[in-house]
Scaffold this motif. Structure first.
Motif, PDB file in Angstrom:
ATOM      1  N   THR A 130       0.828  -1.215   0.000  1.00 46.32           N
ATOM      2  CA  THR A 130       0.000   0.000   0.000  1.00 46.32           C
ATOM      3  C   THR A 130       0.857   1.257   0.000  1.00 46.32           C
ATOM      4  N   ARG A 131       1.800   1.302   0.928  1.00 47.11           N
ATOM      5  CA  ARG A 131       2.623   2.523   1.048  1.00 47.11           C
ATOM      6  C   ARG A 131       3.844   2.494   0.139  1.00 47.11           C
ATOM      7  N   GLY A 132       4.228   1.284  -0.288  1.00 47.09           N
ATOM      8  CA  GLY A 132       5.529   1.120  -0.938  1.00 47.09           C
ATOM      9  C   GLY A 132       6.579   0.914   0.139  1.00 47.09           C
ATOM     10  N   GLY A 133       7.709   0.351  -0.228  1.00 44.36           N
ATOM     11  CA  GLY A 133       8.783   0.143   0.736  1.00 44.36           C
ATOM     12  C   GLY A 133       8.473  -0.955   1.730  1.00 44.36           C
ATOM     13  N   TRP A 134       8.976  -0.775   2.950  1.00 45.34           N
ATOM     14  CA  TRP A 134       8.856  -1.801   3.983  1.00 45.34           C
ATOM     15  C   TRP A 134       8.224  -1.200   5.233  1.00 45.34           C
ATOM     16  N   SER A 135       7.300  -1.946   5.839  1.00 44.72           N
ATOM     17  CA  SER A 135       6.748  -1.554   7.138  1.00 44.72           C
ATOM     18  C   SER A 135       6.989  -2.707   8.089  1.00 44.72           C
ATOM     19  N   ARG A 136       7.857  -2.477   9.043  1.00 39.02           N
ATOM     20  CA  ARG A 136       8.234  -3.510  10.009  1.00 39.02           C
ATOM     21  C   ARG A 136       8.141  -2.860  11.383  1.00 39.02           C
ATOM     22  N   PHE A 137       7.026  -3.085  12.056  1.00 38.05           N
ATOM     23  CA  PHE A 137       6.792  -2.413  13.335  1.00 38.05           C
ATOM     24  C   PHE A 137       7.093  -3.370  14.483  1.00 38.05           C
ATOM     25  N   VAL A 184      10.252   2.685   9.814  1.00 40.03           N
ATOM     26  CA  VAL A 184       9.137   3.635   9.756  1.00 40.03           C
ATOM     27  C   VAL A 184       8.081   3.053   8.812  1.00 40.03           C
ATOM     28  N   PRO A 185       6.873   3.615   8.746  1.00 46.10           N
ATOM     29  CA  PRO A 185       5.881   3.143   7.767  1.00 46.10           C
ATOM     30  C   PRO A 185       6.375   3.400   6.352  1.00 46.10           C
ATOM     31  N   GLY A 186       6.395   2.357   5.527  1.00 54.51           N
ATOM     32  CA  GLY A 186       6.840   2.538   4.144  1.00 54.51           C
ATOM     33  C   GLY A 186       8.279   3.011   4.053  1.00 54.51           C
ATOM     34  N   GLY A 187       9.135   2.483   4.905  1.00 58.16           N
ATOM     35  CA  GLY A 187      10.529   2.917   4.944  1.00 58.16           C
ATOM     36  C   GLY A 187      11.402   2.191   3.940  1.00 58.16           C
ATOM     37  N   GLY A 188      12.704   2.404   4.095  1.00 60.37           N
ATOM     38  CA  GLY A 188      13.667   1.786   3.192  1.00 60.37           C
ATOM     39  C   GLY A 188      14.120   0.430   3.702  1.00 60.37           C
ATOM     40  N   GLU A 195      11.912  -1.263  18.526  1.00 60.53           N
ATOM     41  CA  GLU A 195      11.212   0.036  18.452  1.00 60.53           C
ATOM     42  C   GLU A 195      12.187   1.200  18.389  1.00 60.53           C
ATOM     43  N   GLU A 196      13.192   1.108  17.513  1.00 60.83           N
ATOM     44  CA  GLU A 196      14.118   2.229  17.359  1.00 60.83           C
ATOM     45  C   GLU A 196      13.415   3.421  16.736  1.00 60.83           C
ATOM     46  N   GLU A 197      12.504   3.139  15.786  1.00 61.33           N
ATOM     47  CA  GLU A 197      11.854   4.244  15.071  1.00 61.33           C
ATOM     48  C   GLU A 197      10.713   4.868  15.862  1.00 61.33           C
ATOM     49  N   GLY A 198      10.224   4.165  16.860  1.00 63.13           N
ATOM     50  CA  GLY A 198       9.045   4.682  17.552  1.00 63.13           C
ATOM     51  C   GLY A 198       7.834   4.726  16.633  1.00 63.13           C
ATOM     52  N   ALA A 199       7.850   3.899  15.584  1.00 60.49           N
ATOM     53  CA  ALA A 199       6.770   3.960  14.593  1.00 60.49           C
ATOM     54  C   ALA A 199       5.489   3.333  15.112  1.00 60.49           C
TER      55      ALA A 199
END
Ligand code: GLV
Ligand code: MN
Ligand code: MN
Ligand code: MN
Length: 407
Positions: free
Chosen positions: A20-27, A85-89, A125-129
């Motif tokens: 949906t966002r593109g990239g990677w979402s890993r929370f 982050v949401p839709g990150g690299g 949780e480094e990104e706090g996403a």
């Protein structure tokens, strides 16, 4: 075994891809991040490293000192994070973990034994996403966040960190400061993909980090009157979305008045969030950064002032809450100097991005290495790293570790 960084990253390239966002979402602790955690454990076991998860959910993979477990004094640690982050690299976080594994392989191949223990760590949780506070794992370990507050942090679905961490297997009563663990560490060196164009412009593959910009996060909550988009006349509205727009513009204008300031509104949540509904409330998050704490405070205060004025004009109210803050960090001069002697060609660069190495700098000597990112873009699918640069980064990290492991 001897793995390449690119080969390691290829193994996890499909984990958490976000169509949906593109990239990677890993929370943190979601399905994708759990797969990455398992992958890391498996990689560690393949290398006969001893794996443990600490009280705050960081995974540690230990190469014991040559005298066996518990010998050799304080450990040298490297690693990074697996969340995004949401839709990150693809590289922000995992590059540091994969480079650490590859660096350990290089040390093995070089026959480097050491009395000192060596560990690879992956922080949660480094990104706090997911829960809003960046570097949550390292903050908890360092005592930089109250464990009760951390337990109560909520994700977008309203689930608390305590619930989610318990479901992932943590004993959430035990989360919090870990002085004993910290006392057992001599130094932490985090390798990270560069998040700007410093290395591209210098034509170099690897840099040594010097400092991290002070930064924080604030939440504005704007309250107005929810109503019907068709039946409410324009002059009768108290629309918090209009105030949110004013806050976004104020953020740009206020920050533009300070040459070294960065201020961003990257997330806006209207409640209830319907196309034909005037929102009753809007929450928006401000990320503000500057080398000088006082300037950051002044920037946030000026945006708040503007927010109050726009809110008053719209018949709304606005509330501001600081969610996290950390001042500018200068990495340990002695340790960074040592990196400089090992890597004399490497330029020294500062960064505007936050890292666990910045949080831990208050507890032990920390340092960073950056690997060239040809696009200079980060927190985006456009983030990049050439395979040859990734290998150069791992080799530089291996050189640094070899030096630090000397008695
Ligand atoms: C994390 O990468 C941050 O700097 O926000
Ligand atoms: Mn990041
Ligand atoms: Mn990162
Ligand atoms: Mn970061």
């Amino acid at each position: 075994m001897s793995a390449s960084v690119a080969g390691l990253l290829r193994e996890i390239a499909d984990v958490g891809r976000d169509a949906t966002r593109g990239g990677w979402s890993r929370f943190v602790f979601d399905d994708a991040e759990m797969v990455l955690r398992e992958w890391f454990v498996e990689q560690a076991q393949r290398r006969s490293l001893e794996v443990e998860t600490d009280r705050n959910g960081a995974i540690w993979a230990w190469r014991h000192g040559s005298g066996g477990p518990g010998t050799g004094g304080r450990a040298i640690v490297t690693g990074s994070h697996l969340d995004s982050v949401p839709g990150g690299g693809e590289y922000d976080g995992p590059l540091g973990v994969a480079s650490a594994l590859a660096a350990l392989d290089l040390l093995e191949a070089r026959g480097v034994r050491s009395e000192k223990p060596l560990a690879v760590v992956a922080f949660p949780e480094e990104e706090g996403a997911r829960f809003g506070v960046a570097c949550l794992g390292s903050r908890l370990m360092a005592g930089a966040i109250d464990p009760d507050r951390a337990r109560g942090l909520r994700d977008a679905d309203g689930r608390t960190f305590a619930e989610v961490a318990a479901a992932a297997g943590l004993d959430v009563e035990r989360i919090g400061p870990d002085p004993e663990r910290l006392a057992g560490l001599e130094a932490f060196v985090e390798l990270h993909v560069e998040q700007g164009r410093g290395l591209v412009d210098l034509g170099q593959p690897v840099a040594i980090g010097s400092s991290i910009l002070g930064h924080g996060r604030w939440r504005f909550s704007v309250t107005g009157e929810g109503n019907h988009a068709g039946t409410t006349r324009m002059l009768d509205r108290r629309d918090p979305m209009v105030v949110a727009a004013g806050i976004v513009l104020a953020t740009r204008e206020v920050a533009a008045g300070h040459p070294d300031a960065r201020a961003t509104v990257g997330r806006v949540v209207p409640v209830p969030g319907g196309t034909n509904v005037i929102a009753s409330r809007v929450d928006l998050w401000l990320d503000a950064r500057h080398p000088d704490d006082a300037v950051t405070a002044a920037v946030v205060a000026a945006i708040h002032e503007r927010a109050r004025a726009v809110a008053a004009a719209e018949g709304c109210t606005v509330e501001l809450v600081e969610e996290s803050y950390g001042g500018t960090v200068h990495f340990d001069a002695g340790l960074s100097g040592r990196l400089g002697r090992v890597l004399p060609e490497a330029p020294v660069l500062d960064t505007g991005a936050g890292h666990d190495a910045g949080v831990l700098a208050g507890s032990l000597p920390t340092a960073m290495l950056f690997t060239r990112n040809p696009t200079g873009v980060s927190h985006s699918p456009e983030e990049a790293c050439e395979d040859t640069d990734a290998e150069a980064g791992a080799a530089a990290l291996a050189d640094v570790l070899e030096d630090l492991l000397r008695p």
